[in-house]
Design an enzyme around this catalytic site. Structure first.
Site, short mmCIF file in Angstrom:
data_model
loop_
_atom_site.label_atom_id
_atom_site.label_comp_id
_atom_site.label_asym_id
_atom_site.label_seq_id
_atom_site.Cartn_x
_atom_site.Cartn_y
_atom_site.Cartn_z
CB CYS A 1 -3.19 6.16 11.30
SG CYS A 1 -3.55 4.72 10.29
NE ARG B 1 0.63 10.54 9.98
CZ ARG B 1 0.25 9.43 9.31
NH1 ARG B 1 -0.97 8.97 9.45
NH2 ARG B 1 1.08 8.84 8.47
NE ARG C 1 -6.70 4.15 5.87
CZ ARG C 1 -5.93 5.09 6.44
NH1 ARG C 1 -6.10 5.38 7.70
NH2 ARG C 1 -5.01 5.71 5.75
CG ASP D 1 3.86 1.51 9.31
OD1 ASP D 1 4.00 1.72 8.10
OD2 ASP D 1 3.62 2.41 10.14
CE LYS E 1 -1.45 1.61 4.11
NZ LYS E 1 -1.22 3.03 4.36
CG ASN E 2 2.50 2.57 3.46
OD1 ASN E 2 1.33 2.92 3.26
ND2 ASN E 2 2.95 2.29 4.67
C1 EPZ Z 1 4.39 7.00 5.88
O1 EPZ Z 1 3.71 8.02 6.60
C2 EPZ Z 1 3.45 5.79 5.91
N1 EPZ Z 1 2.19 6.14 5.26
C3 EPZ Z 1 3.18 5.36 7.35
O2 EPZ Z 1 2.43 4.15 7.29
C4 EPZ Z 1 4.51 5.06 8.03
O3 EPZ Z 1 4.27 4.78 9.39
C5 EPZ Z 1 5.45 6.27 7.91
O4 EPZ Z 1 5.61 6.62 6.52
C6 EPZ Z 1 6.83 5.99 8.50
O5 EPZ Z 1 7.40 4.88 7.86
C7 EPZ Z 1 2.14 6.09 3.92
O6 EPZ Z 1 3.11 5.78 3.25
C8 EPZ Z 1 0.80 6.43 3.30
P1 EPZ Z 1 6.75 10.40 7.69
P2 EPZ Z 1 4.30 9.54 6.54
O7 EPZ Z 1 6.57 11.57 6.81
O8 EPZ Z 1 4.80 9.80 5.17
C9 EPZ Z 1 7.07 13.73 11.13
C10 EPZ Z 1 0.71 2.65 7.81
O9 EPZ Z 1 0.38 2.11 8.87
N2 EPZ Z 1 7.00 14.67 10.03
O10 EPZ Z 1 7.96 9.55 7.58
O11 EPZ Z 1 3.27 10.43 7.10
C11 EPZ Z 1 5.73 13.01 11.31
O12 EPZ Z 1 4.88 13.75 12.12
C12 EPZ Z 1 1.09 4.12 7.80
O13 EPZ Z 1 0.77 2.07 6.71
C13 EPZ Z 1 7.10 16.04 10.30
O14 EPZ Z 1 7.25 16.46 11.44
O15 EPZ Z 1 5.50 9.41 7.55
C14 EPZ Z 1 6.13 11.71 11.96
O16 EPZ Z 1 6.28 11.94 13.36
C15 EPZ Z 1 0.96 4.76 9.18
N3 EPZ Z 1 7.01 16.91 9.27
C16 EPZ Z 1 7.50 11.43 11.35
O17 EPZ Z 1 7.98 12.66 10.82
C17 EPZ Z 1 6.83 16.48 7.97
O18 EPZ Z 1 6.76 17.34 7.05
C18 EPZ Z 1 7.43 10.41 10.22
O19 EPZ Z 1 6.57 10.90 9.20
C19 EPZ Z 1 6.75 15.10 7.72
C20 EPZ Z 1 6.83 14.21 8.76
#
Ligand code: EPZ
Length: 419
Positions: free
Chosen positions: A117, A122, A400, A306, A22-23
């Site tokens: 989620c 986020r 999802r 995850d 999915k991701n």
């Molecule tokens: C992706 O989310 C995945 N979702 C998540 O999977 C996964 O947990 C995550 O990557 C980490 O591997 C999808 O791919 C659709 P991040 P994403 O940007 O892109 C902070 C699942 O269960 N951050 O790496 O949102 C953020 O708040 C889902 O399949 C900022 O502060 O993850 C978080 O604490 C859940 N500012 C951390 O970084 C930003 O601009 C990681 O976020 C971006 C992120």
């Protein structure tokens, strides 16, 4: 999928073929916008997040066909510069990828809201900082965010504050069609980021450094259509392997990349589970139970966030686990909402800051509510390993990310019904 009813306490064993990630599918499907051409996709999981993505692309003018072969054909040439309604985009986090794709192709992007989620805030500040460095004007409104680059984008050096998967993917999509060189520093290295880079590369993009903390993109004036086989879903695979450890096994997952799951397999080894890996399969078994261990999540190649809820569920099972376990969540600020539900079953978990300390305890089957995708998967694992009938409502959150959940778990011997 609204509700799942499980008659738990049975041994699970057998084989599961894992679907597409999915991701990986979400950034690739949205990233296809920058090709402005026809792309075809195989191994595309028909999970609700992916179907929602196709709905958003259709709203923007893409022509979508589900082919006899099972592949999906998307004609991006008819995508127009428009803003997809919040009612569509706010259902999934992946909508954020519209920003990079629409900005690079049309010089403008708007996003009313992205969902996903609920792990506390986020933010997408790193995405926006990157687009600003590339020359976009960012306007944040009540209704959402507008990015404009009337004179087009230009290459830039972008130091991310954290190795954000979303920001890395979003900026890579935009940079592929942006003149000049863009360097993304402190980039994410998850397999699904590499899969996106491979897709863009097959479409004519020039990307180097993938899998390291610095990704360089040499923008090109035009990209073209291509075919992409979505990579296996490492989190789906890991979840079924956790089911094998929780409920005895042996459970074999097929059509996987074992190298994507090294941290999980290392943890299983510490727990005393038996593991066998083939080129595209992994088998686990733990007939006599297992030892708890300590898990610390982090960006790839660390233990994936995850899979943290699923491991926490294993540590709670008094009839299977011994010792004490802990999970330290360093990626998201609050991903422990599922623990309240496990406590309803009798789980002995104490949370301090980003760490959950777990004592295995005797659990009872209960009526539970899934808080989010992987938290729901954790509740399902606990229910499968606990005698009696459990119910999990709000199960659409689990749908999802898990395709054919009922059939796959029944194939392992689970007594489960999805309503
Ligand atoms: C992706 O989310 C995945 N979702 C998540 O999977 C996964 O947990 C995550 O990557 C980490 O591997 C999808 O791919 C659709 P991040 P994403 O940007 O892109 C902070 C699942 O269960 N951050 O790496 O949102 C953020 O708040 C889902 O399949 C900022 O502060 O993850 C978080 O604490 C859940 N500012 C951390 O970084 C930003 O601009 C990681 O976020 C971006 C992120």
């Amino acid at each position: 999928m609204n509700k799942i009813v499980v008659n738990g306490g049975r041994r699970l064993s057998g084989e599961v073929t894992v679907g597409g990630s999915k991701n990986a599918a979400l950034p690739i499907l949205f990233g296809g916008i920058v090709t402005g051409d026809v792309c075809t996709f195989s191994n595309l999981p028909r999970v609700s997040d992916v179907l929602q993505t196709l709905e958003i692309l259709k709203f923007l003018g893409a022509r979508i066909r589900f082919l006899q072969s099972g592949d999906v054909r998307v004609d991006y040439s008819s995508v127009r510069a428009a803003c997809a309604p919040c009612t569509l985009t706010s259902a999934i986090r992946g909508s954020t990828y519209l920003l990079g794709a629409m900005l690079a192709r049309f010089g403008k992007a708007e996003l009313g809201g992205a969902g996903g989620c609920d792990f506390g805030s986020r933010p997408i500040d790193q995405h926006l900082l990157g687009f600003e460095r590339m020359g976009a004007v960012v306007t944040c409104r009540e209704s959402g965010v507008v990015l404009e680059a009337p004179n087009g984008l230009h290459g830039a050096t972008i130091p991310l504050a954290m190795p954000s998967v979303g920001a890395t993917a979003n900026l890579m999509i935009a940079a592929s069609l942006t003149e000049g060189e863009t360097e993304i520093r402190n980039a994410a290295a998850e397999p699904h980021v590499a899969a996106l880079a491979a897709f863009l590369g097959d479409a004519g993009a020039r990307i180097t450094g993938v899998g390291t903390d610095t990704i360089c993109v040499q923008g090109v004036p035009k990209l073209h259509g291509t075919h992409n086989a979505i990579i296996p879903d490492m989190i789906e695979a890991g979840t079924y392997l956790c089911a094998g450890v929780a409920c005895g096994g042996p459970v074999r997952v097929r059509a996987v990349c074992p190298e994507h799951l090294t941290p999980l397999l290392d943890a299983f080894s510490k727990m005393g589970a038996q593991i066998e890996t083939g080129a595209r399969s992994i088998t686990v078994t733990a007939p006599k139970g297992y030892q708890c261990t300590d898990i610390v999540t982090g960006p790839f190649p660390a233990f994936p966030t995850d899979l943290h809820p699923q491991m926490a569920a294993l540590f709670c099972l008094g009839n299977r686990a011994s010792g004490e376990g802990s999970v330290t969540e360093l990626v998201f600020e609050s991903r422990f909402r599922y623990i309240e539900e496990l406590r309803l079953m009798g789980a002995a978990v104490s949370v301090r800051d980003r760490c959950a300390f777990i004592q295995p305890s005797s659990l009872q089957a209960k009526k539970l509510r899934s808080p989010d995708l992987r938290g729901g998967a954790a509740l399902l694992l606990a229910a499968l390993a606990t005698n009696g009938q459990s119910e999990i409502t709000n199960a659409s959150t689990i749908g999802r990310g898990y395709e054919h959940l009922e059939a796959k778990l029944r194939a392992l011997g689970a007594h489960i019904t999805v309503f």
